[in-house]
Design an enzyme around this catalytic site. Structure first.
Site, mmCIF file in Angstrom:
data_model
loop_
_atom_site.group_PDB
_atom_site.id
_atom_site.type_symbol
_atom_site.label_atom_id
_atom_site.label_comp_id
_atom_site.label_asym_id
_atom_site.label_seq_id
_atom_site.Cartn_x
_atom_site.Cartn_y
_atom_site.Cartn_z
ATOM 1 N N ASN A 144 0.868 -1.195 -0.056
ATOM 2 C CA ASN A 144 -0.150 0.028 0.174
ATOM 3 C C ASN A 144 0.930 1.295 -0.124
ATOM 4 O O ASN A 144 0.589 2.172 -0.652
ATOM 5 C CB ASN A 144 -0.958 -0.055 1.189
ATOM 6 C CG ASN A 144 -0.312 -0.242 2.466
ATOM 7 O OD1 ASN A 144 0.840 -1.024 2.455
ATOM 8 N ND2 ASN A 144 -0.894 0.272 3.466
ATOM 9 N N GLU A 240 4.640 -4.853 12.251
ATOM 10 C CA GLU A 240 3.336 -3.934 11.927
ATOM 11 C C GLU A 240 2.329 -4.693 11.268
ATOM 12 O O GLU A 240 2.306 -4.608 10.194
ATOM 13 C CB GLU A 240 3.940 -2.540 11.213
ATOM 14 C CG GLU A 240 5.113 -1.937 11.907
ATOM 15 C CD GLU A 240 4.390 -1.259 13.267
ATOM 16 O OE1 GLU A 240 3.112 -1.246 13.432
ATOM 17 O OE2 GLU A 240 5.060 -0.509 14.032
ATOM 18 N N CYS A 274 -3.104 1.222 6.739
ATOM 19 C CA CYS A 274 -3.481 0.289 7.931
ATOM 20 C C CYS A 274 -4.144 0.897 8.933
ATOM 21 O O CYS A 274 -5.202 0.219 9.787
ATOM 22 C CB CYS A 274 -2.063 -0.293 8.392
ATOM 23 S SG CYS A 274 -0.939 1.189 8.744
ATOM 24 N N GLU A 448 7.597 1.445 15.308
ATOM 25 C CA GLU A 448 8.448 1.928 14.584
ATOM 26 C C GLU A 448 8.364 3.463 14.612
ATOM 27 O O GLU A 448 7.409 3.858 15.276
ATOM 28 C CB GLU A 448 7.705 1.757 12.873
ATOM 29 C CG GLU A 448 8.074 0.104 12.657
ATOM 30 C CD GLU A 448 7.878 -0.043 11.128
ATOM 31 O OE1 GLU A 448 6.913 0.174 10.737
ATOM 32 O OE2 GLU A 448 8.976 -0.613 10.654
#
Ligand code: NAD
Length: 467
Positions: A144, A240, A274, A448
Site C-alpha cells: 500500500n 506492524e 493500515c 516504528e
C-alpha cells in the site's frame, strides 16, 4: 518492457527470470521485476553480514550517507514517483509525496540526537546504558505504501549501524528496486540490499541463520508466520500488522464540519491504509446527518486516472484486493445494508471501486469485523457511549482509533479507553517520523518511528566501570 534490477552486494543484478507487475489503473504490465533466487538471497545476506562491522563502526559516516541518500531520492522524485503510480495506482502527486516522505524519514534519522543514559550508583562506579546494532536486518514491506513503509525500516536500521536486506511486495516491487538503483553508490557494498520475489523469498529471509532482526509490515496472518519462523533462533521481530480502526463520534460533535476529516481518514489511498478509519460509530440520532454528509463527499470524489491532476483517488492496488473489497460490499448489501454512495465497481479497465458509504450494517458482517482495506466505510449506529466503546474494543485488532467531539477533554478521556496503539482526538492518521507507531493485540509487536523505533534496531548493553 522496462526491466528493473536488484541491488546485491553493491551490484545491480537480475535473477534467472522476471515476473510482470500489473498497473492497476490499466491492467497492463507496468514493468518487469527480477525473481531473486535462493542463491542470490544467500549472496545478499552474506554481503550484509560482511559489511556489518565496518558500517557499525562510524556513526558520522552513517549520518552522512543517510543525508546523501535523501538528497539523491529527492533529485529522482519524478522518475520514482511515476513508477510508483504505475504499480500502485495512487495519484501522481501522492506518489511524489511518498518519495519525499522517504527523504524526510532518512533526514530525520540522520539528524536524530541520541540521549546518553548514565547511572551513578556510587561515587566510584559509572553505569552506561548503551545501544549496540544487531547485525543483518530482513525488512519486508507490503504494497500500500511500498516506499515510505520500507524507509520506516531501513532508515533507522541503517542509522543504528545494522545492514539491511529489503524485500518489497511482489505486487509493487518496481519503485523500491529503482530506489535501490538510485542509492547503489551511496552505501558501501552490502550495507543496503534490495531483492524482489514472491512470498517464499520472504520466508527464506525470516529463517536465515545470519539474520538477527526481522522487521515486517503486512497482514496479521503473515505476521504470525513471520513470528513463528523467527522464533526458531530467537531473532528479534517488529511486526506492524493490520488494523480495523474505530472512530467514535460523540453526541456533541458537529457532524457536518467533522465529516470532511473523517471522510479523508477513511478513504486516503482508496482506503488502503493500515490505520485508516474502518468502522465509524455514530450516535443513532446523528446517523442520518453523518451518512448524508459522507455520501455527499463520496459522490463528489474524483476517482479515475492517477495520471490526471484532478484525480483524488485511484484504483484498488491489485486484483485480489479488488475482488475482496467488492465481495465484502456485496455480502453487506445481501445482509440488508444500504449503500448511501457507491456500492459497485466502476467501469473498467482498472480495479476501480466507487467510494462506498454503507448504512444499516451491523457488527458480525465481515465488512465490519474484518479489515476491508479498500474504499468502503460502514457507518454504525450506537445508543450509548459505553456500548460504542465495548464494540470498538471487541476485536483482536488494535492499531489506531479516534474520538470526535466539540469537547476535547471529554474526547481525550474516551480516546485513552480505546485498546489501540495510537489514539487521536478530532483527527485520524497523519503519521510523523518523531512519534512511535505500533499496534496492540494482533495489530503488532513493537513500534516504528521516533527514538523507540531506532531502539528496535539495537540491543541494550550495560557497561559498568569505575568512574
Ligand atoms: P502480506 O502479509 O500479504 O504481505 C506483506 C509482505 O510479506 C509481502 O512482501 C509478502 O511477499 C511477504 N510475505 C508473504 N508471506 C510471507 C512469509 N511467509 N514470510 C515472510 N514474508 C512473507 O500483506 P499485504 O497484503 O502486502 O499488505 C496489506 C496488509 O498490511 C494489511 O493488513 C495492512 O493493514 C497491513 N499494513 C500494516 C501497516 C502497519 O504499519 N501496521 C502498514 C501498512 C499495511
Amino acid at each position: 518492457m522496462d526491466q528493473y534490477t536488484m541491488l546485491i552486494d553493491g551490484e545491480r543484478r537480475i535473477g534467472d527470470r522476471f515476473f510482470g507487475v500489473r498497473n492497476p489503473a490499466t491492467e497492463e504490465v507496468a514493468g518487469e521485476s527480477p525473481e531473486c533466487t535462493r542463491r542470490q538471497l544467500e549472496e545478499a545476506i552474506v554481503a550484509a553480514d560482511r559489511a556489518f562491522p565496518g558500517w557499525a563502526r562510524d556513526d558520522e559516516a552513517r549520518r552522512d550517507a543517510l543525508r546523501r541518500a535523501a538528497a539523491a531520492l529527492t533529485d529522482a522524485v519524478d522518475q520514482i514517483g511515476s513508477l510508483l503510480t504505475s504499480e500502485t495506482g495512487k495519484p501522481l502527486r501522492r506518489a511524489a509525496e511518498e518519495v519525499y516522505g522517504v527523504a524526510h524519514w532518512l533526514t530525520y534519522y540522520a539528524d536524530l540526537e541520541l540521549p546518553e543514559e548514565i547511572i551513578r550508583p556510587s561515587e566510584s562506579t559509572t553505569i552506561e546504558v548503551r545501544r549496540r546494532p544487531m547485525g543483518v536486518v530482513s525488512a519486508i514491506a507490503p504494497w500500500n505504501y511500498p516506499l515510505v513503509l520500507s524507509s520506516w525500516k531501513f532508515a533507522p536500521a541503517l542509522r543504528a549501524g545494522n545492514t539491511v536486506v529489503l524485500k518489497p511486495s511482489p505486487f509493487t516491487p518496481l519503485a523500491t528496486l529503482l530506489v535501490g538503483d538510485v542509492l547503489a553508490d551511496i552505501f558501501p557494498p552490502g550495507v543496503l540490499n534490495v531483492v524482489s520475489g514472491n512470498d517464499v523469498l520472504g520466508s527464506w529471509m525470516t529463517s536465515h541463520p545470519l539474520v538477527r532482526k526481522v522487521s515486517f509490515t503486512g497482514s496479521i496472518d503473515t505476521g504470525k508466520a513471520v513470528a513463528t519462523s523467527a522464533a526458531a533462533d530467537l531473532k528479534r521481530v517488529t511486526l506492524e500488522l493490520g488494523g480495523n480502526d474505530a472512530a467514535i463520534v460523540l453526541d456533541d460533535a458537529d457532524v457536518v464540519t467533522m465529516s470532511g476529516a473523517i471522510f479523508a481518514a477513511a478513504f486516503q489511498n482508496s482506503g488502503q491504509v493500515c490505520s485508516a478509519i474502518k468502522r465509524l460509530f455514530v450516535p443513532r440520532a446523528k446517523c442520518d446527518e453523518m451518512v448524508e454528509a459522507l455520501a455527499f463527499r463520496a459522490k463528489e470524489a474524483v476517482v479515475g486516472d492517477p495520471l490526471d491532476d484532478a484525480t483524488e483517488f485511484g484504483p484498488v492496488s491489485n486484483e485480489p484486493q479488488y475482488r475482496r473489497v467488492l465481495g465484502l460490499i456485496t455480502d453487506a448489501l445481501e445482509r440488508g445494508a444500504t449503500a448511501a454512495a457507491g456500492g459497485t465497481a466502476l467501469e473498467g479497465p482498472g480495479y476501480f471501486v466507487a467510494p462506498t458509504i454503507l448504512r444499516d450494517v451491523h457488527d458480525g458482517a465481515p465488512v465490519v469485523d474484518e479489515e476491508q482495506f479498500g474504499p468502503v466505510l460502514p457507518v454504525l449506529a450506537y445508543d450509548d457511549l459505553e456500548e460504542a466503546l465495548t464494540r470498538a474494543n471487541g476485536t483482536m485488532y488494535g492499531l489506531g482509533g479516534s474520538v470526535w467531539s466539540s469537547d476535547i477533554e471529554r474526547a481525550a478521556s474516551v480516546a485513552v479507553r480505546l485498546e489501540c496503539g495510537t489514539a487521536w482526538v478530532n483527527r485520524h492518521l497523519g503519521l510523523v517520523p518523531f512519534a512511535p507507531f505500533g499496534g496492540v493485540k494482533w495489530s503488532g509487536i513493537g513500534v516504528e518511528n521516533g527514538i523507540r523505533g531506532l531502539e528496535g534496531f539495537s540491543d541494550l548493553q550495560v557497561l559498568h566501570r569505575p568512574t
